[in-house]
Motif scaffolding. Structure first.
Motif, short mmCIF file in Angstrom:
data_model
loop_
_atom_site.label_atom_id
_atom_site.label_comp_id
_atom_site.label_asym_id
_atom_site.label_seq_id
_atom_site.Cartn_x
_atom_site.Cartn_y
_atom_site.Cartn_z
N GLU A 1 0.86 -1.40 0.16
CA GLU A 1 -0.09 0.17 0.25
C GLU A 1 1.22 1.51 0.15
O GLU A 1 1.51 1.60 0.79
CB GLU A 1 -0.68 -0.18 1.03
CG GLU A 1 -2.03 -1.22 1.35
CD GLU A 1 -2.96 -1.05 2.57
OE1 GLU A 1 -4.32 -0.17 2.16
OE2 GLU A 1 -2.71 -1.37 3.55
N SER A 2 1.17 2.08 -1.04
CA SER A 2 1.86 3.10 -1.35
C SER A 2 1.81 4.32 -0.94
O SER A 2 2.50 4.90 0.15
CB SER A 2 2.04 3.49 -2.86
OG SER A 2 0.23 3.76 -3.04
N MET A 19 2.72 2.89 3.37
CA MET A 19 3.78 2.63 3.75
C MET A 19 4.81 3.50 3.77
O MET A 19 5.77 4.82 3.35
CB MET A 19 4.69 1.22 3.06
CG MET A 19 5.62 1.09 2.76
SD MET A 19 5.85 -0.49 3.75
CE MET A 19 5.20 -1.62 2.88
N LYS A 23 8.73 5.51 3.88
CA LYS A 23 9.90 5.18 3.14
C LYS A 23 10.57 3.69 3.40
O LYS A 23 11.02 3.38 2.93
CB LYS A 23 10.52 6.84 2.62
CG LYS A 23 12.06 6.61 1.68
CD LYS A 23 11.98 7.77 1.45
CE LYS A 23 13.38 7.56 0.83
NZ LYS A 23 14.78 6.74 1.04
N TYR A 44 9.77 0.94 3.51
CA TYR A 44 9.37 -0.22 2.29
C TYR A 44 10.85 -0.18 1.78
O TYR A 44 11.31 -0.60 1.09
CB TYR A 44 8.95 1.37 1.29
CG TYR A 44 9.36 0.85 -0.51
CD1 TYR A 44 8.24 0.13 -0.61
CD2 TYR A 44 10.23 1.71 -1.23
CE1 TYR A 44 8.60 0.08 -2.56
CE2 TYR A 44 10.26 1.45 -3.02
CZ TYR A 44 9.76 0.47 -2.54
OH TYR A 44 10.02 0.28 -4.53
N ASP A 101 2.41 -1.28 -6.37
CA ASP A 101 1.14 -0.46 -5.66
C ASP A 101 -0.39 -1.23 -5.85
O ASP A 101 -0.31 -1.86 -6.59
CB ASP A 101 0.71 0.59 -5.48
CG ASP A 101 -0.31 1.53 -4.95
OD1 ASP A 101 -0.67 1.20 -3.33
OD2 ASP A 101 -1.26 2.01 -5.46
N SER A 115 -2.76 -0.89 -3.25
CA SER A 115 -4.10 -0.17 -3.18
C SER A 115 -5.38 -0.50 -3.30
O SER A 115 -6.35 -1.33 -2.43
CB SER A 115 -3.77 1.35 -2.71
OG SER A 115 -2.48 1.79 -2.46
#
Length: 399
Positions: free
Chosen positions: A133-134, A137, A139, A142, A156, A158
């Motif tokens: 889920e961009s 999340m 940095k 990630y 992504d 989402s």
């Protein structure tokens, strides 16, 4: 006050509001081998209703943040894992999690993602397509995931999860119905408790108390008084003959009720009766197009056609969106109106279990902000209106 509706809690995979088959199908369509969900609302949904109370109103702790991670491998539900905060081990002792792999060993975003990556490697998907889920999340999390899985393609996912949540189960609908009813009750009690000279700050605080004592988590209140269209809290006071619009979201075990109702200090005059009736006519025209097989485009066209027939069309606005664990979730029916997303579901046939928020707003230049917002579900043979009471003027008599 008795609160007899319980939160969702999945004791096994059979109790989830979705099925592994549904999730597998969605992931296959998106070309995903694995999924790493980290938003609190999607982790709650995927786990079947659970959310860790300690972090329900915050995320930050120490030098990092709480980041729950639900890991699912397509076609391998028996390998589902939940990477949790260390304190959640006590939650497991009270009500064991259904996931086969429960890992309450973490405190921050980096160690959670490193553990999730190690688990994916162990399960043989280190070089697959992994969904995340961009927007949810951090940095550093990630970077930890990507560094640990250099051969993976991380994309992504989402919308995969948003679509999965779109059709609600009966327990979810029961929570949304009850949430809406409690907000309606809270609004009526708030309006009747206010009076001449009550400030917006005081009225908003009263609503917070009313929702809280009914077992709700107060989310927000957008309030106008008199001829103002400004919905922010302030020291502005309510005066005789003035309208009050109260728009609030309250959270019941994760599910959001979101409606708007109208009050008036003293009996409404004939103009106010006509203005709210004009708004109501638009709502009813839209409701008439809510049924299985109908589309959002048909509903919107009906609402907007009725809006244009009204004498105050130049001051009116119609909008509709999805509701559930978050405000403005799928279906997405209108483009950039007012929230910046595409109305990609406007032509999708309605299905039973779909939840809609339907709202008509009049920005009257002299009488103020007049609005009705309703929560509606698509049923097998039409629709059901949640919180159907208190949709006329709620009259606060003048002392």
């Amino acid at each position: 006050m008795k609160h007899d509706i319980q939160p969702l809690h999945a004791a096994s995979a059979n109790d989830l509001p979705y099925t592994f088959k549904q999730l597998d199908t969605a992931m296959e369509a998106a070309g995903l081998d694995a999924l790493v969900a980290t938003s609190k609302h999607n982790v709650r949904y995927l786990l079947g209703g659970y959310q860790f109370l300690f972090f329900s109103a915050m995320d930050a702790i120490g030098q990092s943040r709480y980041l729950p991670a639900f890991v699912y491998l397509r076609g391998e539900g028996d390998k589902t894992a939940y990477f949790a905060n260390k304190m959640e081990a006590q939650e497991h002792q009270v009500a064991p999690f259904w996931v086969p792999e429960f890992r309450p060993d973490h405190w921050g975003s980096v160690d959670v993602m490193q553990a999730a990556a190690d688990y994916l490697q162990k399960c043989g998907v280190a070089s697959g397509r992994i969904g995340f889920e961009s927007a949810f999340m951090p940095k550093d999390g990630y970077d930890a995931l990507a560094t640990a899985l250099p051969q993976a393609t991380i994309v992504d996912a989402s919308m995969v999860l948003t679509r999965l949540r779109m059709i609600k189960s009966k327990p979810e609908l029961d929570l949304l119905r009850e949430a809406t009813a409690r907000i309606s009750q809270s609004m009526q009690a708030t309006i009747l408790a206010a009076g001449e000279g009550s400030s917006k700050h005081e009225i908003i605080e009263q609503l917070r108390q009313e929702e809280t004592k009914r077992g709700m988590a107060f989310e927000y209140c957008l309030l106008t008084l008199g001829d103002s269209h400004n919905r922010a809290g302030s020291d502005q006071t309510w005066n005789k003959g003035e309208v009050l619009s109260i728009d609030s979201g309250g959270n019941l075990h994760g599910y959001i009720g979101d409606i708007c109702r109208m009050g008036v200090l003293g009996e409404p005059d004939s103009e106010l009766v006509d203005l709210l009736a004009e708004v109501e006519a638009v709502q009813q025209a839209a409701f008439a197009k809510i049924a299985p097989g109908k589309t959002g485009a048909e509903m919107i066209a009906a609402g907007e056609a009725e809006l244009r027939r009204g004498p105050n069309a130049a001051h009116n606005d119609f909008f509709a969106h999805g509701m559930g664990l978050i405000s403005h979730e799928a279906p997405f029916l209108m483009t950039n109106h007012p929230v910046a997303y595409e109305g990609s579901d406007a032509d999708m046939p309605f299905q039973p279990g779909l939840v809609l928020s339907v709202e008509t707003t009049m920005h009257h230049p002299n009488r103020g902000f007049i609005k009705l917002e309703d929560t509606v579900i698509v049923t097998e043979d039409g629709y059901e209106l949640f919180g159907a009471d208190n949709r006329d003027w709620i009259v606060r008599s003048v002392d």
